[in-house]
Design a protein around this motif. Structure first.
Motif, mmCIF file in Angstrom:
data_model
loop_
_atom_site.group_PDB
_atom_site.id
_atom_site.type_symbol
_atom_site.label_atom_id
_atom_site.label_comp_id
_atom_site.label_asym_id
_atom_site.label_seq_id
_atom_site.Cartn_x
_atom_site.Cartn_y
_atom_site.Cartn_z
ATOM 1 N N ASN A 41 0.820 -1.207 0.000
ATOM 2 C CA ASN A 41 0.000 0.000 0.000
ATOM 3 C C ASN A 41 0.859 1.264 0.000
ATOM 4 N N ARG A 42 2.165 1.136 0.207
ATOM 5 C CA ARG A 42 3.040 2.311 0.246
ATOM 6 C C ARG A 42 4.167 2.322 -0.780
ATOM 7 N N ASP A 43 4.610 1.160 -1.208
ATOM 8 C CA ASP A 43 5.796 1.071 -2.041
ATOM 9 C C ASP A 43 5.585 0.163 -3.248
ATOM 10 N N THR A 44 6.416 0.373 -4.260
ATOM 11 C CA THR A 44 6.412 -0.481 -5.451
ATOM 12 C C THR A 44 7.849 -0.791 -5.831
ATOM 13 N N MET A 45 8.108 -2.075 -6.102
ATOM 14 C CA MET A 45 9.415 -2.503 -6.600
ATOM 15 C C MET A 45 9.230 -2.989 -8.028
ATOM 16 N N TYR A 46 10.249 -2.756 -8.850
ATOM 17 C CA TYR A 46 10.186 -3.139 -10.262
ATOM 18 C C TYR A 46 11.217 -4.210 -10.580
ATOM 19 N N PHE A 47 10.819 -5.117 -11.488
ATOM 20 C CA PHE A 47 11.653 -6.234 -11.900
ATOM 21 C C PHE A 47 11.548 -6.391 -13.405
ATOM 22 N N ILE A 48 12.579 -6.995 -13.991
ATOM 23 C CA ILE A 48 12.545 -7.330 -15.412
ATOM 24 C C ILE A 48 12.958 -8.793 -15.559
ATOM 25 N N ALA A 49 12.091 -9.556 -16.219
ATOM 26 C CA ALA A 49 12.370 -10.967 -16.494
ATOM 27 C C ALA A 49 13.099 -11.072 -17.834
ATOM 28 N N ASP A 50 13.561 -12.270 -18.152
ATOM 29 C CA ASP A 50 14.298 -12.492 -19.398
ATOM 30 C C ASP A 50 13.392 -12.731 -20.604
ATOM 31 N N SER A 51 12.114 -13.049 -20.351
ATOM 32 C CA SER A 51 11.190 -13.318 -21.449
ATOM 33 C C SER A 51 9.760 -13.077 -20.969
ATOM 34 N N GLU A 52 8.836 -13.036 -21.908
ATOM 35 C CA GLU A 52 7.422 -12.880 -21.558
ATOM 36 C C GLU A 52 6.951 -14.073 -20.726
ATOM 37 N N LYS A 53 7.386 -15.268 -21.116
ATOM 38 C CA LYS A 53 7.002 -16.482 -20.377
ATOM 39 C C LYS A 53 7.497 -16.416 -18.933
ATOM 40 N N GLU A 54 8.767 -16.035 -18.751
ATOM 41 C CA GLU A 54 9.320 -15.912 -17.389
ATOM 42 C C GLU A 54 8.558 -14.865 -16.584
ATOM 43 N N LYS A 55 8.254 -13.739 -17.208
ATOM 44 C CA LYS A 55 7.505 -12.681 -16.521
ATOM 45 C C LYS A 55 6.164 -13.221 -16.030
ATOM 46 N N GLU A 56 5.435 -13.879 -16.913
ATOM 47 C CA GLU A 56 4.117 -14.413 -16.544
ATOM 48 C C GLU A 56 4.231 -15.474 -15.448
ATOM 49 N N GLU A 57 5.251 -16.314 -15.536
ATOM 50 C CA GLU A 57 5.435 -17.345 -14.505
ATOM 51 C C GLU A 57 5.752 -16.727 -13.147
ATOM 52 N N TRP A 58 6.588 -15.688 -13.124
ATOM 53 C CA TRP A 58 6.881 -15.001 -11.859
ATOM 54 C C TRP A 58 5.628 -14.321 -11.309
ATOM 55 N N ILE A 59 4.886 -13.631 -12.168
ATOM 56 C CA ILE A 59 3.664 -12.963 -11.714
ATOM 57 C C ILE A 59 2.697 -13.979 -11.132
ATOM 58 N N ASN A 60 2.514 -15.109 -11.810
ATOM 59 C CA ASN A 60 1.597 -16.139 -11.314
ATOM 60 C C ASN A 60 2.075 -16.740 -9.992
ATOM 61 N N SER A 61 3.362 -17.046 -9.897
ATOM 62 C CA SER A 61 3.898 -17.641 -8.665
ATOM 63 C C SER A 61 3.809 -16.680 -7.488
ATOM 64 N N ILE A 62 4.199 -15.428 -7.710
ATOM 65 C CA ILE A 62 4.138 -14.433 -6.634
ATOM 66 C C ILE A 62 2.686 -14.158 -6.264
ATOM 67 N N GLY A 63 1.813 -14.076 -7.265
ATOM 68 C CA GLY A 63 0.390 -13.855 -7.000
ATOM 69 C C GLY A 63 -0.210 -14.950 -6.132
ATOM 70 N N ARG A 64 0.109 -16.208 -6.449
ATOM 71 C CA ARG A 64 -0.375 -17.325 -5.623
ATOM 72 C C ARG A 64 0.150 -17.203 -4.193
ATOM 73 N N SER A 65 1.407 -16.833 -4.067
ATOM 74 C CA SER A 65 2.018 -16.706 -2.749
ATOM 75 C C SER A 65 1.390 -15.562 -1.952
ATOM 76 N N ILE A 66 1.068 -14.458 -2.629
ATOM 77 C CA ILE A 66 0.392 -13.346 -1.947
ATOM 78 C C ILE A 66 -0.922 -13.830 -1.364
ATOM 79 N N VAL A 67 -1.696 -14.550 -2.167
ATOM 80 C CA VAL A 67 -2.996 -15.049 -1.701
ATOM 81 C C VAL A 67 -2.814 -16.017 -0.531
#
Length: 143
Positions: free
Chosen positions: A99-125
């Motif tokens: 709610n206060r901060d944002t960190m930025y990341f860059i993956a090596d590919s679109e597939k890697e980006k989507e996999e990280w987003i999905n994995s982190i999203g599941r972990s957040i939940v």
């Protein structure tokens, strides 16, 4: 959030930030990402490990019991993880926000980006502090 930016600034995490998590063994997700620093907006390539609701990063991919994380983010404190190509004008970029901060990341590919987003999203939940066991609603329960 001090913890998120303490980690982003590259300050050494305290042992209690990662105590009890065997990050060197069978992670939920691991791989190279490039992350942006908080104060000096440089981009650095780091080895990331997602395990038990924490996102760790290391200088190299050789992670052992004796390794010390360069940073730790408790993903349960995060609200969103989503693509950020438009924000950064960089391909394969994504952001992780509290709610206060944002960190930025860059993956090596679109597939890697989507996999990280999905994995982190599941972990957040799974590890979110916004929903406790007593607040979980059983919609299948008949009254």
């Amino acid at each position: 959030m001090e913890g998120l930016w303490r980690a982003a600034a590259g300050l050494d995490p305290k042992p209690e930030d990662y105590e009890g998590v065997d990050f060197w063994s069978t992670p939920e997700r691991a791989g190279w990402l490039t992350k942006q620093g908080e104060y000096i907006k440089t981009w650095r390539r780091r080895w990331f490990v997602l395990k038990r609701g924490k996102l760790f990063w290391f200088k190299d991919s050789y992670v052992t019991h004796d390794s010390k994380p360069r940073g730790v983010i408790p993903v349960g404190t995060c609200l969103t993880v989503k693509g950020a190509e438009d924000v950064l004008n960089k391909q394969f970029a994504f952001e992780l926000s509290t709610n206060r901060d944002t960190m930025y990341f860059i993956a090596d590919s679109e597939k890697e980006k989507e996999e990280w987003i999905n994995s982190i999203g599941r972990s957040i939940v799974q590890h979110s502090r916004s929903v406790t066991d007593s607040e979980v609603v059983d919609y299948d329960c008949k009254r």
